[in-house]
Each structure stands twice: as structure tokens, then as C-alpha cells.
Motif scaffolding. Structure first.
Motif, PDB file in Angstrom:
ATOM      1  N   VAL A  73       0.977  -1.275   0.129  1.00  0.00           N
ATOM      2  CA  VAL A  73      -0.079   0.169  -0.007  1.00  0.00           C
ATOM      3  C   VAL A  73       0.894   1.297  -0.154  1.00  0.00           C
ATOM      4  O   VAL A  73       1.972   1.175   0.719  1.00  0.00           O
ATOM      5  CB  VAL A  73      -1.126  -0.063   1.241  1.00  0.00           C
ATOM      6  N   PHE A  74       0.470   2.237  -0.911  1.00  0.00           N
ATOM      7  CA  PHE A  74       1.182   3.624  -0.659  1.00  0.00           C
ATOM      8  C   PHE A  74       0.474   4.436   0.677  1.00  0.00           C
ATOM      9  O   PHE A  74      -0.661   4.583   0.953  1.00  0.00           O
ATOM     10  CB  PHE A  74       0.622   4.339  -2.073  1.00  0.00           C
ATOM     11  N   VAL A  75       1.503   4.843   1.273  1.00  0.00           N
ATOM     12  CA  VAL A  75       1.032   5.751   2.467  1.00  0.00           C
ATOM     13  C   VAL A  75       1.296   7.026   2.355  1.00  0.00           C
ATOM     14  O   VAL A  75       2.627   7.438   1.974  1.00  0.00           O
ATOM     15  CB  VAL A  75       1.912   5.009   3.722  1.00  0.00           C
ATOM     16  N   ILE A 113       1.600   7.572  11.233  1.00  0.00           N
ATOM     17  CA  ILE A 113       2.560   7.564  10.321  1.00  0.00           C
ATOM     18  C   ILE A 113       1.903   8.411   9.186  1.00  0.00           C
ATOM     19  O   ILE A 113       2.478   9.093   8.454  1.00  0.00           O
ATOM     20  CB  ILE A 113       3.072   6.428  10.019  1.00  0.00           C
ATOM     21  N   GLY A 114       0.837   7.936   8.771  1.00  0.00           N
ATOM     22  CA  GLY A 114       0.370   8.397   7.319  1.00  0.00           C
ATOM     23  C   GLY A 114      -1.068   7.762   7.031  1.00  0.00           C
ATOM     24  O   GLY A 114      -1.340   6.573   7.594  1.00  0.00           O
ATOM     25  N   ARG A 115      -1.758   8.104   5.992  1.00  0.00           N
ATOM     26  CA  ARG A 115      -2.859   7.688   5.512  1.00  0.00           C
ATOM     27  C   ARG A 115      -2.540   6.986   4.235  1.00  0.00           C
ATOM     28  O   ARG A 115      -1.783   6.974   3.389  1.00  0.00           O
ATOM     29  CB  ARG A 115      -4.013   8.769   4.992  1.00  0.00           C
ATOM     30  N   ALA A 116      -3.148   5.577   4.338  1.00  0.00           N
ATOM     31  CA  ALA A 116      -2.926   4.711   3.309  1.00  0.00           C
ATOM     32  C   ALA A 116      -4.147   4.780   2.157  1.00  0.00           C
ATOM     33  O   ALA A 116      -5.170   5.104   2.493  1.00  0.00           O
ATOM     34  CB  ALA A 116      -3.284   3.129   3.610  1.00  0.00           C
ATOM     35  N   HIS A 117      -3.612   5.125   1.013  1.00  0.00           N
ATOM     36  CA  HIS A 117      -4.395   5.681   0.001  1.00  0.00           C
ATOM     37  C   HIS A 117      -4.847   4.656  -1.115  1.00  0.00           C
ATOM     38  O   HIS A 117      -5.987   4.547  -1.730  1.00  0.00           O
ATOM     39  CB  HIS A 117      -3.632   6.767  -0.842  1.00  0.00           C
ATOM     40  N   HIS A 118      -3.911   3.902  -1.814  1.00  0.00           N
ATOM     41  CA  HIS A 118      -3.974   3.007  -2.786  1.00  0.00           C
ATOM     42  C   HIS A 118      -3.153   1.833  -2.678  1.00  0.00           C
ATOM     43  O   HIS A 118      -2.162   1.846  -1.989  1.00  0.00           O
ATOM     44  CB  HIS A 118      -3.610   3.672  -4.265  1.00  0.00           C
ATOM     45  N   ILE A 119      -3.539   0.639  -3.436  1.00  0.00           N
ATOM     46  CA  ILE A 119      -2.768  -0.592  -3.382  1.00  0.00           C
ATOM     47  C   ILE A 119      -1.669  -0.216  -4.640  1.00  0.00           C
ATOM     48  O   ILE A 119      -2.298  -0.322  -5.839  1.00  0.00           O
ATOM     49  CB  ILE A 119      -3.540  -1.592  -3.572  1.00  0.00           C
ATOM     50  N   LEU A 120      -0.346  -0.442  -4.307  1.00  0.00           N
ATOM     51  CA  LEU A 120       0.523  -0.082  -5.407  1.00  0.00           C
ATOM     52  C   LEU A 120       0.678  -1.460  -6.313  1.00  0.00           C
ATOM     53  O   LEU A 120       0.759  -1.432  -7.371  1.00  0.00           O
ATOM     54  CB  LEU A 120       1.796   0.213  -4.940  1.00  0.00           C
ATOM     55  N   LEU A 121       1.058  -2.415  -5.499  1.00  0.00           N
ATOM     56  CA  LEU A 121       0.852  -3.851  -6.227  1.00  0.00           C
ATOM     57  C   LEU A 121       0.209  -4.828  -5.298  1.00  0.00           C
ATOM     58  O   LEU A 121      -0.066  -4.895  -3.964  1.00  0.00           O
ATOM     59  CB  LEU A 121       2.567  -4.328  -6.293  1.00  0.00           C
ATOM     60  N   SER A 122       0.342  -5.878  -5.759  1.00  0.00           N
ATOM     61  CA  SER A 122      -0.531  -7.077  -4.932  1.00  0.00           C
ATOM     62  C   SER A 122      -0.331  -8.486  -5.530  1.00  0.00           C
ATOM     63  O   SER A 122      -0.087  -8.700  -6.849  1.00  0.00           O
ATOM     64  CB  SER A 122      -1.982  -6.878  -4.948  1.00  0.00           C
ATOM     65  N   ALA A 123       0.123  -9.592  -4.757  1.00  0.00           N
ATOM     66  CA  ALA A 123       0.528 -10.809  -5.072  1.00  0.00           C
ATOM     67  C   ALA A 123      -0.082 -11.816  -4.191  1.00  0.00           C
ATOM     68  O   ALA A 123      -0.103 -11.436  -3.088  1.00  0.00           O
ATOM     69  CB  ALA A 123       2.079 -11.013  -4.835  1.00  0.00           C
ATOM     70  N   ASP A 124      -0.461 -12.765  -4.505  1.00  0.00           N
ATOM     71  CA  ASP A 124      -1.122 -13.878  -3.705  1.00  0.00           C
ATOM     72  C   ASP A 124      -0.077 -14.796  -3.082  1.00  0.00           C
ATOM     73  O   ASP A 124       0.514 -15.617  -3.677  1.00  0.00           O
ATOM     74  CB  ASP A 124      -2.103 -14.821  -4.867  1.00  0.00           C
ATOM     75  N   ARG A 169      -1.928 -10.093  -8.414  1.00  0.00           N
ATOM     76  CA  ARG A 169      -3.325 -10.082  -8.510  1.00  0.00           C
ATOM     77  C   ARG A 169      -3.442  -8.586  -9.341  1.00  0.00           C
ATOM     78  O   ARG A 169      -3.686  -7.308  -8.729  1.00  0.00           O
ATOM     79  CB  ARG A 169      -3.865  -9.901  -7.016  1.00  0.00           C
ATOM     80  N   TRP A 170      -3.442  -8.521 -10.541  1.00  0.00           N
ATOM     81  CA  TRP A 170      -3.703  -7.301 -11.455  1.00  0.00           C
ATOM     82  C   TRP A 170      -4.736  -6.493 -10.959  1.00  0.00           C
ATOM     83  O   TRP A 170      -4.772  -5.287 -11.281  1.00  0.00           O
ATOM     84  CB  TRP A 170      -3.397  -7.770 -12.961  1.00  0.00           C
ATOM     85  N   GLU A 171      -5.822  -7.073 -10.734  1.00  0.00           N
ATOM     86  CA  GLU A 171      -7.325  -6.563 -10.596  1.00  0.00           C
ATOM     87  C   GLU A 171      -7.112  -5.633  -9.230  1.00  0.00           C
ATOM     88  O   GLU A 171      -7.883  -4.761  -9.218  1.00  0.00           O
ATOM     89  CB  GLU A 171      -8.411  -7.437 -10.439  1.00  0.00           C
ATOM     90  N   ARG A 172      -6.137  -5.954  -8.353  1.00  0.00           N
ATOM     91  CA  ARG A 172      -5.937  -5.181  -7.166  1.00  0.00           C
ATOM     92  C   ARG A 172      -5.161  -3.690  -7.273  1.00  0.00           C
ATOM     93  O   ARG A 172      -5.020  -2.774  -6.593  1.00  0.00           O
ATOM     94  CB  ARG A 172      -5.652  -5.743  -6.002  1.00  0.00           C
ATOM     95  N   THR A 173      -4.150  -4.106  -8.219  1.00  0.00           N
ATOM     96  CA  THR A 173      -3.122  -3.075  -8.583  1.00  0.00           C
ATOM     97  C   THR A 173      -3.580  -1.743  -8.940  1.00  0.00           C
ATOM     98  O   THR A 173      -4.425  -1.567  -9.840  1.00  0.00           O
ATOM     99  CB  THR A 173      -1.945  -3.639  -9.534  1.00  0.00           C
ATOM    100  N   GLY A 174      -3.342  -0.591  -8.234  1.00  0.00           N
ATOM    101  CA  GLY A 174      -3.633   0.624  -8.054  1.00  0.00           C
ATOM    102  C   GLY A 174      -5.137   0.898  -7.861  1.00  0.00           C
ATOM    103  O   GLY A 174      -5.672   2.087  -8.130  1.00  0.00           O
TER     104      GLY A 174
END
Length: 222
Positions: free
Chosen positions: A46-48, A194-205, A213-218
Motif C-alpha cells: 500500500v501507498f502511504v 505515520i500516514g494515511r493509506a491511499h492506494h494499493i501499489l502492487l498485489s501478489a497472492d 493480482r492485477w485486478e487489485r493493483t492501483g
């Protein structure tokens, strides 16, 4: 040494800027546990935004400027007041709020949360034990989120009432029966945010050969 520093000054400057950005401006966090399911899964990165609430001296909890106020429903990273471990949870209680849980139903300031869209889901616990979970949309005080409930396994389903102290926040994991949150570690002072989590940068099962898991990326974290 002087010659080495001169020859590598560009790379050293890059490392310095990279370190400053990651410790003071923006960061990314790999997620190793399922405490925020179904919102965030194991294997997500996740991006923070570290500047969502405070500008801090890098590598410290010293705030030099308040930039924004945490809101109910924000997903945030913070240092545990119990042992300093970095955690990611959702804010459900703001300073001055009275938080309570009755048979796993959340109350804030006497208002009872509503639960809709209930649906079964399969969850695998430690030791490859498979159980049937229940997922739902939780509505409370103008915010909503997806949450998950597991069969009774010793989770803390009754709590409070507790009044959140000034400059503190009450955190819960979206995976309510598998989360070490404010029910166990107490409320979290603002200085440990620390900060707010905004988006999922990458995802792997991580349970399926680390396939992407391309459908979760971004995707945005809500």
C-alpha cells in the motif's frame, strides 16, 4: 575516500533524497497479515501519504506542522503504543468519542452501526484450517466500510464503553475477529500516526505461488 565520494556523489545524493522522501513524504508498506480483510489482503503493498496529518522530522515522531486532521473511516499506519510495531488499521473513534462493542456490533457515541450486504466467504486460518466467514458493509456516523466476521475463536466481541482521550484515536481492523487493535493495545496518540493509506501499489497472492493480482493493483483504499 574523498575521491570515492566525489565519484559517487550523484548516487549518494539520490540515496539521500530517496531516504528523505520515504521517511518524511511518502512510503509503501507490504501487508503480511489479514487483519484488514477484505479491504486489504496479505501480499498487498500500500501507498502511504506521510504528509496527510503532520510534517515530521525524518525518523522521529516530532511534528513540525499539523497539515490535516484524521477522519473517522481513514485507513492509517501507525506505531503501536504497546511495542512500537508498525500497524495498519481503520480509525473508528475520534478524540472525545465514546466507543463500545456489544456482541461485535459497533457503537460510537450511542449510535449503533448498521450492517448490510451480508455474504459468506471462505477464510483460511493458521494451520490451513478453513472456516466460513461473513462479510458485510458497516455503516456508522456517515462512513462505511467492508468488514469481516469469523466464527467465535476467542476474539474480543464486547468492549467498553470507552471515551477516546484528547489527541488519541480508536483503531479497529476490518477483519474484526483477527486483529490486534485498540481493543488490545489501547487508543493511539496522534504523534504515533505515520500516514494515511491511499492506494494499493502492487498485489501478489502469497498463498498462491506469489502470482500477481492485477485486478487489485492501483485500486483505491476505502
Amino acid at each position: 575516500m574523498r575521491k570515492w565520494l566525489k565519484d559517487n556523489r550523484g548516487f549518494l545524493l539520490f540515496l539521500l533524497c530517496f531516504g528523505f522522501v520515504r521517511t518524511a513524504v511518502a512510503d509503501w508498506n507490504p501487508i503480511p497479515t489479514g487483519s484488514m480483510k477484505p479491504t486489504i489482503l496479505e501480499g498487498d503493498v500500500v501507498f502511504v501519504n506521510r504528509l496527510a496529518f503532520d510534517a515530521k522530522v525524518p525518523l522521529t515522531d516530532w511534528s513540525v506542522a499539523r497539515l490535516g486532521d484524521p477522519q473517522r473511516g481513514d485507513v492509517v499506519t501507525f506505531s503501536s503504543p504497546k511495542d512500537g510495531t508498525r500497524l495498519i488499521k481503520r480509525i473508528v473513534g475520534l478524540p472525545g468519542d465514546v466507543v463500545q462493542m456489544r456482541d461485535e456490533v459497533l457503537f460510537v457515541n450511542g449510535e449503533r452501526a448498521g450492517y448490510t450486504d451480508l455474504a459468506p466467504a471462505t477464510e483460511i486460518l493458521t494451520g490451513d484450517v478453513e472456516v466460513t466467514a461473513v462479510r458485510a458493509t458497516e455503516h456508522l456516523a456517515g462512513s462505511r466500510r467492508s468488514v469481516q466476521f469469523l466464527p467465535p475463536v476467542g476474539a474480543l466481541r464486547d468492549f467498553g464503553p470507552l471515551k477516546v482521550p484528547a489527541d488519541h484515536y480508536f483503531m479497529l481492523g476490518d477483519n474484526r475477529d483477527n486483529s490486534e487493535d485498540s481493543r488490545f493495545i489501547g487508543t493511539v496518540p496522534r504523534r504515533l500516526l505515520i500516514g494515511r493509506a491511499h492506494h494499493i501499489l502492487l498485489s501478489a497472492d502469497i498463498t498462491g505461488h506469489w502470482l500477481p493480482r492485477w485486478e487489485r493493483t492501483g485500486s483505491a483504499i476505502r
